[in-house]
Write an enzyme that holds these catalytic residues in place. Structure first.
Site, PDB file in Angstrom:
ATOM      1  N   LEU A 160      54.749  55.929  30.818  1.00 58.95           N
ATOM      2  CA  LEU A 160      54.155  55.869  29.484  1.00 58.95           C
ATOM      3  C   LEU A 160      53.228  57.060  29.248  1.00 58.95           C
ATOM      4  O   LEU A 160      53.371  57.789  28.276  1.00 58.95           O
ATOM      5  CB  LEU A 160      53.383  54.561  29.312  1.00 58.95           C
ATOM      6  N   GLY A 275      50.344  41.957  31.375  1.00 62.07           N
ATOM      7  CA  GLY A 275      50.499  41.431  32.723  1.00 62.07           C
ATOM      8  C   GLY A 275      50.043  42.427  33.774  1.00 62.07           C
ATOM      9  O   GLY A 275      49.455  42.047  34.798  1.00 62.07           O
ATOM     10  N   ARG A 302      25.453  44.238  63.394  1.00 57.58           N
ATOM     11  CA  ARG A 302      24.582  45.418  63.420  1.00 57.58           C
ATOM     12  C   ARG A 302      23.110  45.012  63.502  1.00 57.58           C
ATOM     13  O   ARG A 302      22.643  44.148  62.749  1.00 57.58           O
ATOM     14  CB  ARG A 302      24.825  46.239  62.148  1.00 57.58           C
ATOM     15  N   GLY A 374      25.931  51.384  55.841  1.00 52.48           N
ATOM     16  CA  GLY A 374      25.194  52.584  56.214  1.00 52.48           C
ATOM     17  C   GLY A 374      26.134  53.752  56.451  1.00 52.48           C
ATOM     18  O   GLY A 374      27.182  53.878  55.817  1.00 52.48           O
ATOM     19  N   GLU A 398      46.177  51.487  33.518  1.00 49.44           N
ATOM     20  CA  GLU A 398      46.602  50.290  32.781  1.00 49.44           C
ATOM     21  C   GLU A 398      45.734  50.076  31.534  1.00 49.44           C
ATOM     22  O   GLU A 398      45.473  48.953  31.125  1.00 49.44           O
ATOM     23  CB  GLU A 398      46.555  49.031  33.669  1.00 49.44           C
TER      24      GLU A 398
END
EC number: 1.3.8.5
Length: 415
Positions: A160, A275, A302, A374, A398
């Site tokens: 498109l 959709g 961590r 981090g 889209e």
């Protein structure tokens, strides 16, 4: 087809307990119920979801970093997905589709995207193309094109966007002039996912005057003289699917390849995108879902200042915000999917809202997840950075999120 695939996969995998096991050993089922993606689903949908999570964990997640870094188009894995019914999820069963609902489809794409968001996004575009042919093609076209698309023996691309028309799709310039029993196509399409690798191109082109009523939909098959492709684009994310320009130079395509009537192309394109917006938002959900799981586990493991990061209230609140946004986005997408399936009057606005909200919020979740990792989050050894990169483009394609706001406001003002 999907049920037989479920049984085959279940036997092969031994019914894995966790959908993200390749990413985090605990898997999605260990999450607290407040963000459990199976909540609200019926038993069949839970089974589809489990198959998709298991496939994502075994076949996609272990390979997603390599596909990204080497820019590999994973044809064999996608064909395995098609064996489970994921090549034509909402295509009718008489041409090889699974015949599932829009909600079922969203559930499946969310789960698959936890394994590789980029590859799942391409699968979603392929599904959209197959649905367009199935829904608007005649019986001969449906039985010619849909079966090999549903098995992913052949792949499809949606054409498109053009270099000069993105959000303003009705101004597209690619022309198709009828000469006898053929159309002669001239022009080009830009940013086409799968271009060069796909076998079927669902092309929106101008057969009439200016504006949306002059646009028709034509299927162009790979190998047609006059069809060529531009260079492979280098992208921030979505690297497991090639993106190229699609170029038409006196490309002769049989009139028999026109989907629907002349002038119906823009309507077909828009209906496909409704959709497609749910599908791509569902892919964002999968990326965000995986990022929340990865972050939760990172916080538990961590340590800083002598304690696990999970004991830091600031980070706890951030994780709570991420989980809340995830659930809100999921509910909005599933609500829009039901509205589209039922062909409700508010479906277009709800699809636009879901796409706008979910892609914005899910990218924010992924980005926050990277921050909470981090310095590790910025390393390609850690999956979270790939979810950030692969989900960012969902806010653009889209229909950009700015265009979603226009569609929503129009709906409100017309009430």
């Amino acid at each position: 087809m999907l049920w037989s695939g479920c049984r085959r996969l279940g036997a092969r995998l031994g019914c894995l307990p966790g959908g993200l096991r390749a990413l985090v050993q605990t898997g999605h089922r260990s999450l607290t119920s407040c963000i459990d993606p199976s909540v609200g689903l019926n038993e069949e949908q839970k089974e589809f979801q489990k198959v998709a999570f298991d496939f994502a964990a075994r076949e996609m997640a272990p390979n997603m970093a390599e596909w990204d870094q080497k820019e590999l188009f994973p044809v064999d894995v996608m064909r395995k997905a098609a064996q489970l019914g994921f090549g034509g999820v909402y295509v009718q069963t008489d041409v090889g589709g699974s015949g599932l609902s829009r909600l079922d489809t969203s559930v499946i794409f969310e789960a698959l995207a936890t394994g590789c968001t980029s590859t799942t996004a391409y699968i979603s575009i392929h599904n959209m193309c197959a649905w367009m042919i199935d829904s608007f093609g005649n019986e001969e076209q449906r039985h010619k094109f849909c079966p090999p698309l549903c098995t992913m023996e052949k792949f499809a691309s949606y054409c498109l966007t053009e270099p000069g028309s993105g959000s303003d799709a009705a101004s597209l310039l690619t022309s198709a002039k009828k000469q006898g029993d053929h159309y002669i196509l001239n022009g080009s399409k830009a940013f086409i996912s799968g271009a060069g690798e796909s076998d079927i191109y669902v092309v929106m082109c101008r057969t009439g005057g200016p504006g949306p009523k002059g646009i028709s939909c034509i299927v162009v098959e790979k190998g047609t003289p006059g069809l060529s492709f531009g260079k492979k684009e280098k992208k921030v994310g979505w690297n497991s699917q090639p993106t190229r320009a699609v170029i038409f130079e006196d490309c002769a395509v049989p009139v028999a390849n026109r989907i629907g009537s002349e002038g119906q192309g823009f309507l077909i394109a828009v209906k496909g995108l409704n959709g497609g917006r749910i599908n791509i938002a569902s892919c964002s959900l999968g990326a965000a879902h995986a990022s929340v799981v990865l972050t939760r586990d990172h916080l538990n493991v961590r340590k800083q200042f002598g304690e696990p990061l999970a004991s830091n209230q600031y980070l706890q609140f951030k994780l709570a915000d991420m989980a809340t946004r995830l659930v809100a986005a999921r509910l909005m997408i599933r609500n829009a999917a039901v509205a589209l399936q039922e062909e409700r009057k508010d479906a277009v606005a709800l699809c636009s809202m879901a796409k706008l909200f979910a892609t914005d919020e899910c990218f924010a979740i992924c980005n926050q997840a990277l921050q909470m990792h981090g310095g590790y989050g910025y390393l390609k050894d850690y999956a979270v950075q790939q979810y950030v990169r692969d989900s960012r483009v969902h806010q653009i394609l889209e229909g950009s999120n700015e265009v979603m706001r226009i569609l929503i406001s129009r709906s409100l003002l017309q009430d």
